[in-house]
Motif scaffolding. Structure first.
Motif, PDB file in Angstrom:
ATOM      1  N   LEU A   1       3.727  -2.749  -7.781  1.00 16.47           N
ATOM      2  CA  LEU A   1       3.695  -2.234  -9.149  1.00 16.47           C
ATOM      3  C   LEU A   1       2.281  -2.262  -9.712  1.00 16.47           C
ATOM      4  O   LEU A   1       1.862  -1.357 -10.435  1.00 16.47           O
ATOM      5  N   ASN A   2       1.544  -3.314  -9.378  1.00 19.40           N
ATOM      6  CA  ASN A   2       0.157  -3.415  -9.840  1.00 19.40           C
ATOM      7  C   ASN A   2      -0.720  -2.358  -9.181  1.00 19.40           C
ATOM      8  O   ASN A   2      -1.506  -1.675  -9.858  1.00 19.40           O
ATOM      9  N   SER A   3      -0.569  -2.203  -7.878  1.00 21.57           N
ATOM     10  CA  SER A   3      -1.376  -1.223  -7.155  1.00 21.57           C
ATOM     11  C   SER A   3      -1.088   0.193  -7.624  1.00 21.57           C
ATOM     12  O   SER A   3      -1.991   1.032  -7.726  1.00 21.57           O
ATOM     13  N   GLY A   4       0.183   0.481  -7.928  1.00 21.47           N
ATOM     14  CA  GLY A   4       0.561   1.816  -8.368  1.00 21.47           C
ATOM     15  C   GLY A   4      -0.203   2.274  -9.592  1.00 21.47           C
ATOM     16  O   GLY A   4      -0.582   3.443  -9.718  1.00 21.47           O
ATOM     17  N   ALA A   5      -0.463   1.340 -10.522  1.00 23.02           N
ATOM     18  CA  ALA A   5      -1.176   1.693 -11.751  1.00 23.02           C
ATOM     19  C   ALA A   5      -2.613   2.112 -11.449  1.00 23.02           C
ATOM     20  O   ALA A   5      -3.137   3.073 -12.021  1.00 23.02           O
ATOM     21  N   TYR A   6      -3.266   1.379 -10.552  1.00 25.96           N
ATOM     22  CA  TYR A   6      -4.658   1.690 -10.223  1.00 25.96           C
ATOM     23  C   TYR A   6      -4.759   2.948  -9.360  1.00 25.96           C
ATOM     24  O   TYR A   6      -5.659   3.774  -9.545  1.00 25.96           O
ATOM     25  N   VAL A   7      -3.834   3.091  -8.413  1.00 27.09           N
ATOM     26  CA  VAL A   7      -3.826   4.284  -7.563  1.00 27.09           C
ATOM     27  C   VAL A   7      -3.570   5.528  -8.407  1.00 27.09           C
ATOM     28  O   VAL A   7      -4.139   6.601  -8.141  1.00 27.09           O
TER      29      VAL A   7
ATOM     30  N   VAL B   1       0.843  -1.210   0.000  1.00 26.91           N
ATOM     31  CA  VAL B   1       0.000   0.000   0.000  1.00 26.91           C
ATOM     32  C   VAL B   1       0.872   1.252   0.000  1.00 26.91           C
ATOM     33  O   VAL B   1       0.636   2.194  -0.771  1.00 26.91           O
ATOM     34  N   THR B   2       1.881   1.253   0.852  1.00 25.89           N
ATOM     35  CA  THR B   2       2.778   2.417   0.931  1.00 25.89           C
ATOM     36  C   THR B   2       3.521   2.632  -0.379  1.00 25.89           C
ATOM     37  O   THR B   2       3.544   3.747  -0.930  1.00 25.89           O
ATOM     38  N   ALA B   3       4.129   1.562  -0.882  1.00 19.45           N
ATOM     39  CA  ALA B   3       4.892   1.676  -2.127  1.00 19.45           C
ATOM     40  C   ALA B   3       3.974   1.981  -3.306  1.00 19.45           C
ATOM     41  O   ALA B   3       4.321   2.785  -4.187  1.00 19.45           O
ATOM     42  N   GLY B   4       2.796   1.358  -3.332  1.00 22.93           N
ATOM     43  CA  GLY B   4       1.847   1.600  -4.415  1.00 22.93           C
ATOM     44  C   GLY B   4       1.341   3.030  -4.431  1.00 22.93           C
ATOM     45  O   GLY B   4       1.145   3.625  -5.500  1.00 22.93           O
ATOM     46  N   PHE B   5       1.137   3.610  -3.259  1.00 22.18           N
ATOM     47  CA  PHE B   5       0.676   5.002  -3.182  1.00 22.18           C
ATOM     48  C   PHE B   5       1.745   5.963  -3.688  1.00 22.18           C
ATOM     49  O   PHE B   5       1.457   6.917  -4.418  1.00 22.18           O
ATOM     50  N   VAL B   6       3.005   5.709  -3.298  1.00 20.26           N
ATOM     51  CA  VAL B   6       4.116   6.551  -3.762  1.00 20.26           C
ATOM     52  C   VAL B   6       4.236   6.477  -5.281  1.00 20.26           C
ATOM     53  O   VAL B   6       4.324   7.495  -5.975  1.00 20.26           O
ATOM     54  N   LEU B   7       4.236   5.251  -5.803  1.00 15.35           N
ATOM     55  CA  LEU B   7       4.345   5.069  -7.248  1.00 15.35           C
ATOM     56  C   LEU B   7       3.134   5.646  -7.971  1.00 15.35           C
ATOM     57  O   LEU B   7       3.266   6.289  -9.023  1.00 15.35           O
ATOM     58  N   GLY B   8       1.936   5.436  -7.417  1.00 18.20           N
ATOM     59  CA  GLY B   8       0.719   5.943  -8.036  1.00 18.20           C
ATOM     60  C   GLY B   8       0.690   7.457  -8.118  1.00 18.20           C
ATOM     61  O   GLY B   8       0.281   8.038  -9.133  1.00 18.20           O
ATOM     62  N   THR B   9       1.151   8.108  -7.054  1.00 20.37           N
ATOM     63  CA  THR B   9       1.210   9.574  -7.057  1.00 20.37           C
ATOM     64  C   THR B   9       2.162  10.075  -8.131  1.00 20.37           C
ATOM     65  O   THR B   9       1.863  11.018  -8.880  1.00 20.37           O
ATOM     66  N   LEU B  10       3.323   9.431  -8.226  1.00 16.76           N
ATOM     67  CA  LEU B  10       4.311   9.812  -9.231  1.00 16.76           C
ATOM     68  C   LEU B  10       3.772   9.611 -10.644  1.00 16.76           C
ATOM     69  O   LEU B  10       3.896  10.495 -11.507  1.00 16.76           O
ATOM     70  N   LEU B  11       3.124   8.481 -10.879  1.00 16.13           N
ATOM     71  CA  LEU B  11       2.567   8.210 -12.210  1.00 16.13           C
ATOM     72  C   LEU B  11       1.445   9.174 -12.564  1.00 16.13           C
ATOM     73  O   LEU B  11       1.305   9.593 -13.722  1.00 16.13           O
TER      74      LEU B  11
END
Length: 501
Positions: free
Chosen positions: A380-386, A313-323
């Motif tokens: 990586l998967n969560s980042g795309a959706y976030v 969740v933490t890593a996905g949120f960081v990546l999602g915000t950046l994307l």
């Protein structure tokens, strides 16, 4: 150019965050969830095994009495005929034994990518498999039987009784192919775990399960609901024999394994020692297979599920915000990268991504623990959706907010930080919460690569206790408790946000 450099730095920091925070956690995982093999199968494997000081054996521990699990002194231990053979081979090689428990249909891939050294999992040395791997001499040979429900003995006598019926077999096994070729008129039903097939049989979704005769008799002996009947299928030596699978063109390793197997056969250890010992373990399991005796299995699974979820969740949120910021950027280059990434990730199944990270990328970069691979894939998967959730939240803020902030002298970065993001967060909080809850449940998919999260532990309990429904019911309750707690937690903060408006 400066923006691109910033993005590159941020991506590097993100990947570094995942890589640095999880190896220590992965080190605490059980031996079944750690990858210690070389990155690819090449050279003298026997020399590599001795240099590493351990033999990594792949198996699917749902095949009693060949391989299954037993609770010994509060710990999960792998027991059975194949386990004893693996111990003896490791002892003769002068190395330690490490067990990696995977689904049966993933074992060959795991060996080809260097995740395991050999396979000792009741595998038949068929001609098709010999095209990609080598086999030792056979150490056991038996026929095939159907496992059916008690009371159906009059309906099913042999293979000819299953015309128009559904017959189950484990994916990737000889039995699955035999259903197609020898059980005429039957519909084959394949699953990765034998315990799930037995569960299907109990719930009457299938009419029988084809398996090795020794395995069928083991299930029937330990559960009065089942009966084992002879299949009447004539099988060749390569379809009935069981051997150790090893990488191609490894004569030294093959010779060493055959030497051990030869001594085992000479001393008749399988019949005299290994089978009776396995039967004893199965009998003690039968006497103490209440769910309370396996609470620590579920507790360990819950612990790893929460661990995976929190980090992802933490890593996905960081990546999602950046994307999301990349997709909204004026730079066409950054926008294109974000769009390609998001669409690709959302267009491929999470299970495939997990297996690709573990078996594919893991084979290229060397030792990659299963826990770390699972966390990376889910993040990586969560980042795309976030990213899409955050983007929609940012675009929901009226343009006037940005114009007002800029007119007050705020830079673009400060405008996003102090004006846009806080308001967007309030709008997208329910959607983010839904994504976090989905991620918690999706973490169960990492069980396919041997991570000991809740679903993995549930399968161990099913295999150990010969019960299918009750462990699943307990798992459902545990997932509900976790998701309900997360929902209430998120709801509390949503209420605080509305109160502060």
């Amino acid at each position: 150019m400066k923006k691109i450099k910033k993005v590159v730095v941020l991506l590097a920091l993100f990947l570094g965050f995942i890589t640095c925070i999880t190896p220590a956690l992965a080190a605490g995982a059980s031996s079944s969830s750690n990858s210690t093999s070389s990155s690819a199968v090449s050279g003298d494997e026997l020399a590599k095994i001795k240099a590493n000081g351990k033999l990594v054996v792949g198996l699917s521990a749902d095949y009693p009495p060949l391989e299954f699990t037993k609770k010994i002194n509060g710990k999960t231990e792998y027991v059975g005929v194949d386990i004893e053979i693996a111990k003896q081979i490791a002892k003769d090689l002068g190395v330690k034994l490490e067990i990696k428990n995977l689904s049966f249909d993933s074992l060959l891939v795991a060996m080809e990518t260097g995740k395991i050294d050999v396979i000792i999992s009741g595998m038949n040395p068929t001609a098709e498999r010999k095209q990609s791997v080598d086999f030792s001499n056979t150490y056991y040979s038996g026929g095939k039987s159907f496992l059916i429900m008690k009371g159906d003995e009059n309906k099913y006598k042999n293979k000819d009784s299953f015309v128009g019926k559904k017959v189950g077999a484990q994916n990737g096994t000889t039995e699955y192919k035999l259903i197609k070729s020898d059980v005429k008129g039957a519909t084959p039903e394949g699953l990765s775990k034998l315990s799930n097939l037995v569960l299907d049989l109990q719930s009457r979704k299938i009419d029988g399960v084809l398996m090795d005769s020794l395995i069928a008799k083991a299930y029937a002996a330990n559960n009065k609901q089942f009966v084992a009947i002879d299949s009447g299928i004539e099988v060749s030596e390569d379809q009935s024999g069981v051997a150790v699978a090893l990488p191609k063109n490894q004569p030294a390793l093959k010779t060493a394994i055959n030497k051990t197997l030869g001594q085992i056969k000479k001393d008749n250890l399988i019949d005299k020692k290994y089978v009776p010992q396995a039967a004893k373990y199965m009998e003690t399991v039968k006497q103490s297979n209440g769910m309370l005796n396996y609470w620590n299995y579920f507790a360990k699974g819950v612990g790893y599920t929460i661990l995976i979820t929190v980090i992802s969740v933490t890593a996905g949120f960081v990546l999602g915000t950046l994307l999301a910021l990349m997709r909204l950027a004026k730079s066409k280059f950054l926008h294109a990268i974000a769009v390609c990434y998001i669409e690709f990730i959302r267009g491929t199944p999470l299970m495939v991504q997990i297996m690709f990270v573990y078996f594919g990328i893991g084979a290229l970069i060397g030792s990659l623990p299963a826990l770390l691979a699972g966390i990376i894939a889910i993040s990586l998967n969560s980042g795309a959706y976030v990213a899409e959730v955050i983007r929609s939240g940012i675009e929901s803020i009226p343009a006037g907010q940005t114009e007002a902030a800029r007119s007050l002298g705020l830079s673009q970065g400060k405008t996003y930080r102090y004006v846009i993001i806080p308001q967007a967060l309030k709008n997208i909080w329910p959607a983010l919460g839904n994504e976090f809850i989905t991620l918690l449940k999706d973490s169960s998919m990492v069980s396919i690569i041997g991570v000991t999260e809740l679903m993995y532990q549930t399968q161990l309990v099913q295999t150990t206790t010969y019960k299918g429904v009750l462990p699943l019911f307990i798992t459902m309750l545990l997932y509900f408790v976790m998701t309900f707690t997360v929902s209430k937690f998120l709801g509390y903060f949503e209420g605080k946000m509305k109160h502060n408006e």
